[in-house]
Design an enzyme around this catalytic site. Structure first.
Site, mmCIF file in Angstrom:
data_model
loop_
_atom_site.group_PDB
_atom_site.id
_atom_site.type_symbol
_atom_site.label_atom_id
_atom_site.label_comp_id
_atom_site.label_asym_id
_atom_site.label_seq_id
_atom_site.Cartn_x
_atom_site.Cartn_y
_atom_site.Cartn_z
ATOM 1 C CG LEU A 44 51.152 68.050 63.170
ATOM 2 C CD1 LEU A 44 50.440 68.349 61.862
ATOM 3 C CD2 LEU A 44 52.112 69.161 63.533
ATOM 4 C CG ASP A 45 50.732 69.562 70.279
ATOM 5 O OD1 ASP A 45 50.727 68.371 70.625
ATOM 6 O OD2 ASP A 45 51.665 70.357 70.546
ATOM 7 N N PRO A 46 46.538 69.594 68.731
ATOM 8 C CG PRO A 46 44.865 68.950 70.245
ATOM 9 C CD PRO A 46 46.359 68.989 70.073
ATOM 10 C CB ALA A 48 49.873 72.113 64.934
ATOM 11 N NE ARG A 187 53.317 71.688 72.795
ATOM 12 C CZ ARG A 187 53.107 70.794 73.760
ATOM 13 N NH1 ARG A 187 52.569 71.163 74.905
ATOM 14 N NH2 ARG A 187 53.445 69.537 73.590
#
Length: 315
Positions: A44-46, A48, A187
């Site tokens: 998970l990206d920062p 999220a 995204r």
């Protein structure tokens, strides 16, 4: 305390907080549990938050079997600007006026239907995809972006939850529930939805609400683990068979010896549960998972052994 081997071998679902990387979560867990063998499935990206599946101890060997799950997300898509990363972490690279139709819920639903089903998607420039041994995000930072080809992904659901407006810029924000296949970038969906609507857009918030059958309700937080540590883990272990598509085989006492040497096992009558449509078989002894084997005729062939046993198996 020095990190080592804690004796904990299990899978958990962590509620990853916003603002840190998935690897930051792993480091935090290593410090809390004093265990170096911790990994995750499905980064998970920062930006999220939400469901992050974690393997602890020998359960890290199971992570390669659970990365293919479908996932659900609650996403916020802000219109009017595109960024270098396709989310709020990047710099603004394009701006445009937002057509009035974007504020209309029926129009939003028509656009989202266009992005439902099997679609071709170009991954974000800032992604971990590798070409020729070079990560896409490293190539961008070095000034030579990779030519990323479209990939086939499946969007099972793209449902509008609400339309709100940014309090400072007054641009519309679509709040969308997505259910997608492995490898789908939310995204990229936000970016492409903006372009399809004759403007620009980027992802401004994201929560992973489920990974396979595991939901937010199954998650534990870092704060809970800090306060309760081992006692909280005992009650929140995941059943490995809830996240791995495998039949289960009940081991006999002598099977454990053969497993320790990686030997194949002869399937004993009435010990193999065929309920799962899979060639993979999880080998169980006294409510612990000791190995993932592959079924071939009347034999089970070793794929992965966990000789200390992974806890959490329930029926």
């Amino acid at each position: 305390m020095k990190r080592g081997q804690s004796g904990i071998n299990c899978l958990i679902a962590l509620h990853k907080p916003k603002g840190i990387t998935s690897h930051d979560c792993i480091n935090a867990l290593r410090n809390i549990l004093h265990e170096r063998r911790i990994g995750h499935a499905g980064t998970l990206d920062p930006l999220a938050d939400g469901v992050l599946l974690i393997g602890i101890g020998q359960a890290t060997r199971l992570l390669s079997y659970i990365v293919g799950h479908d996932k659900s997300y609650e996403a916020s898509i802000t219109f009017g600007q595109q960024t270098t990363t396709d989310d709020t972490e990047g710099d603004i690279c394009s701006s445009s006026l937002v057509p009035a139709c974007v504020e209309d819920a029926s129009y939003a639903q028509r656009v989202l239907r266009h992005f439902t089903g099997q679609i071709q998607q170009v991954p974000p420039a800032y992604s971990a995809i590798s070409l020729g041994g070079i990560r896409a995000y490293n190539a961008v930072r070095q000034g030579t972006p990779l030519d990323l080809s479209p990939r086939s992904v499946c969007v099972y659901k793209a449902e509008l939850s609400d339309i709100t407006f940014d309090p400072s810029t007054h641009v519309p924000i679509w709040h969308v529930h997505f259910c997608v296949s492995k490898g789908t970038y939310i995204r990229s969906l936000a970016r492409d939805i903006g372009l399809y609507a004759q403007t620009h857009a980027h992802l401004s918030a994201l929560e992973r609400s489920s990974s396979g059958s595991i939901t937010i309700a199954d998650c534990i937080t870092l704060d809970e683990l800090k306060k309760e540590s081992l006692s909280s883990l005992t009650n929140r272990m995941l059943n490995p068979f809830d996240v791995i598509d495998a039949a289960h085989y009940m081991l006999g006492d002598t099977d454990l010896v053969d497993m320790s040497y990686g030997r194949s096992l002869t399937i004993r009558k009435n010990c193999l549960n065929d309920c799962a449509n899979s060639q993979l078989v999880g080998c169980v002894y006294q409510n612990k998972l000791y190995g993932i084997y592959e079924r071939k005729d009347d034999k089970l062939i070793c794929r992965t052994n966990m000789l200390n046993g992974v806890s959490g198996v329930t029926w």
